[in-house]
Design a protein around this motif. Structure first.
Motif, short mmCIF file in Angstrom:
data_model
loop_
_atom_site.label_atom_id
_atom_site.label_comp_id
_atom_site.label_asym_id
_atom_site.label_seq_id
_atom_site.Cartn_x
_atom_site.Cartn_y
_atom_site.Cartn_z
N ALA A 205 12.65 45.43 -36.38
CA ALA A 205 11.96 44.52 -35.46
C ALA A 205 11.74 43.21 -36.19
CB ALA A 205 10.64 45.10 -34.99
N GLY A 206 11.50 42.15 -35.45
CA GLY A 206 11.30 40.86 -36.11
C GLY A 206 10.94 39.75 -35.15
N PHE A 207 10.89 38.54 -35.67
CA PHE A 207 10.54 37.39 -34.86
C PHE A 207 11.10 36.12 -35.50
CE2 PHE A 207 7.02 38.26 -37.73
CZ PHE A 207 6.78 37.04 -38.32
N ILE A 208 11.16 35.09 -34.70
CA ILE A 208 11.58 33.77 -35.15
C ILE A 208 10.34 32.90 -35.34
CG2 ILE A 208 12.86 31.67 -34.54
CD1 ILE A 208 14.67 34.03 -35.09
N VAL A 209 10.31 32.16 -36.45
CA VAL A 209 9.26 31.15 -36.66
C VAL A 209 9.89 29.80 -36.36
CG1 VAL A 209 7.52 30.27 -38.23
CG2 VAL A 209 8.40 32.58 -38.56
N TRP A 210 9.44 29.14 -35.32
CA TRP A 210 10.03 27.88 -34.92
C TRP A 210 9.47 26.72 -35.74
CZ3 TRP A 210 14.17 28.86 -32.36
CH2 TRP A 210 14.24 29.95 -31.50
N ARG A 211 10.03 25.55 -35.54
CA ARG A 211 9.63 24.37 -36.30
C ARG A 211 8.12 24.11 -36.21
NH1 ARG A 211 8.93 18.79 -35.52
NH2 ARG A 211 9.71 17.51 -37.24
N ASN A 212 7.56 24.32 -35.03
CA ASN A 212 6.14 24.04 -34.83
C ASN A 212 5.23 25.14 -35.36
OD1 ASN A 212 6.51 26.06 -32.96
ND2 ASN A 212 6.02 24.82 -31.16
N GLY A 213 5.83 26.16 -35.98
CA GLY A 213 5.05 27.24 -36.56
C GLY A 213 4.76 28.38 -35.62
N ARG A 214 5.11 28.24 -34.35
CA ARG A 214 4.91 29.32 -33.39
C ARG A 214 6.00 30.37 -33.55
NH1 ARG A 214 -0.24 28.38 -32.89
NH2 ARG A 214 -0.73 26.35 -31.99
N THR A 215 5.72 31.57 -33.06
CA THR A 215 6.68 32.67 -33.23
C THR A 215 7.11 33.23 -31.87
OG1 THR A 215 4.92 34.35 -33.37
CG2 THR A 215 5.63 33.32 -35.43
N SER A 216 8.28 33.85 -31.85
CA SER A 216 8.75 34.58 -30.68
C SER A 216 9.52 35.80 -31.15
CB SER A 216 9.62 33.70 -29.78
OG SER A 216 10.72 33.19 -30.50
N SER A 217 9.31 36.92 -30.47
CA SER A 217 9.89 38.19 -30.90
C SER A 217 11.40 38.21 -30.72
CB SER A 217 9.27 39.35 -30.10
OG SER A 217 7.89 39.43 -30.33
N ILE A 218 12.06 38.93 -31.62
CA ILE A 218 13.49 39.24 -31.46
C ILE A 218 13.56 40.59 -30.78
CG2 ILE A 218 15.67 39.66 -32.66
CD1 ILE A 218 14.62 37.96 -34.96
N ARG A 219 13.88 40.60 -29.51
CA ARG A 219 13.83 41.84 -28.73
C ARG A 219 15.15 42.62 -28.79
NH1 ARG A 219 9.13 41.74 -26.23
NH2 ARG A 219 8.13 39.72 -25.77
N ASP A 220 16.25 41.94 -29.05
CA ASP A 220 17.55 42.59 -29.11
C ASP A 220 17.83 42.98 -30.56
OD1 ASP A 220 20.11 43.49 -28.91
OD2 ASP A 220 20.99 41.59 -28.25
N THR A 221 17.70 44.27 -30.89
CA THR A 221 17.88 44.68 -32.27
C THR A 221 19.32 44.53 -32.73
OG1 THR A 221 18.17 46.99 -31.56
CG2 THR A 221 15.96 46.30 -32.21
#
Length: 227
Positions: A205-221
């Motif tokens: 499982a994981g997530f992306i940290v965007w430029r603005n510091g916010r995160t979004s999940s990586i749902r497709d393993t």
């Protein structure tokens, strides 16, 4: 002349039938137990993601609140097997000023005792790099550094990976052109002589940290693990 009343005979289960039913129940309980264990293990990975996202937010808030740089650091020194790829600290670069308010020095400071990921859950360096490479314009986590002293008994400056935020809360490192990064963890074990964990059951499982510091999940393993 009246017919005699008909009496109904009731038959109980035979021993063979009882044993068959008990056997079926035992099999069903075994299957259910395995399913519950898998759910628990998957939940540990999800809990790890939630935990690290909160630490990312803590690092970002420190950077903005103190007007300096801050990092989330993951232990990356194989010599400390109990902490390797599963111990995290948040640190900020403290600005030291003289009586006139002029900056005279900078030093990294860790304000907390650090955090362990859930048992069996580890950061996966290669999956994190691969995931970041598949998002156009996304940067990467910082490679090994020793600038920060980790807390704990026998504290020292081990190698660590890091995600850095500047005073504006942007996830970007000095000298790095592309902002942001990815963070992928897994349920796995460390095999001697390797740097990446061996994944158990494709549990990632994981997530992306965007430029603005916010995160979004990586749902497709498959996005994370495909070669």
């Amino acid at each position: 002349m009246k017919n005699p009343p008909v009496t109904r005979q009731t038959h109980g289960f035979t021993l063979i039938e009882l044993l068959a039913v008990i056997g079926i129940i035992a099999v069903m309980m075994s299957v259910a137990a395995v399913g519950i264990q898998n759910i628990d293990r998957g939940q540990a990975t999800i809990s790890g993601v939630t935990q690290v996202e909160a630490l990312m937010e803590e690092a970002r808030n420190l950077a903005v609140g103190r007007g300096t740089k801050a990092r989330l650091c993951i232990h990356a020194d194989p010599g400390e097997t109990d902490r390797y790829l599963r111990f995290a600290v948040v640190a900020f670069e403290e600005i030291v000023r003289n009586e006139s308010g002029e900056e005279v020095n900078r030093r990294w400071k860790v304000p907390s005792r650090g955090t362990f990921l859930p048992n069996g859950v580890l950061f996966h360096p290669s999956f994190s790099q691969d995931a970041a490479s598949r998002v156009q314009g996304l940067g990467n986590y910082g490679d090994r550094d020793v600038a920060i002293t980790f807390p704990g008994e026998g504290s020292r400056n081990p190698n660590y990976f890091y995600w850095e935020f500047n005073s504006e809360g942007l996830c970007v490192r000095d000298g790095e052109a592309d902002p942001g990064a990815a963070f992928v963890l897994c349920r796995g074990v460390i095999t001697p002589g390797t740097t990446d964990p061996r994944v158990i059951g494709n549990d990632v499982a994981g997530f992306i940290v965007w430029r603005n510091g916010r995160t979004s999940s990586i749902r497709d393993t498959t996005f994370v693990t495909r070669g």
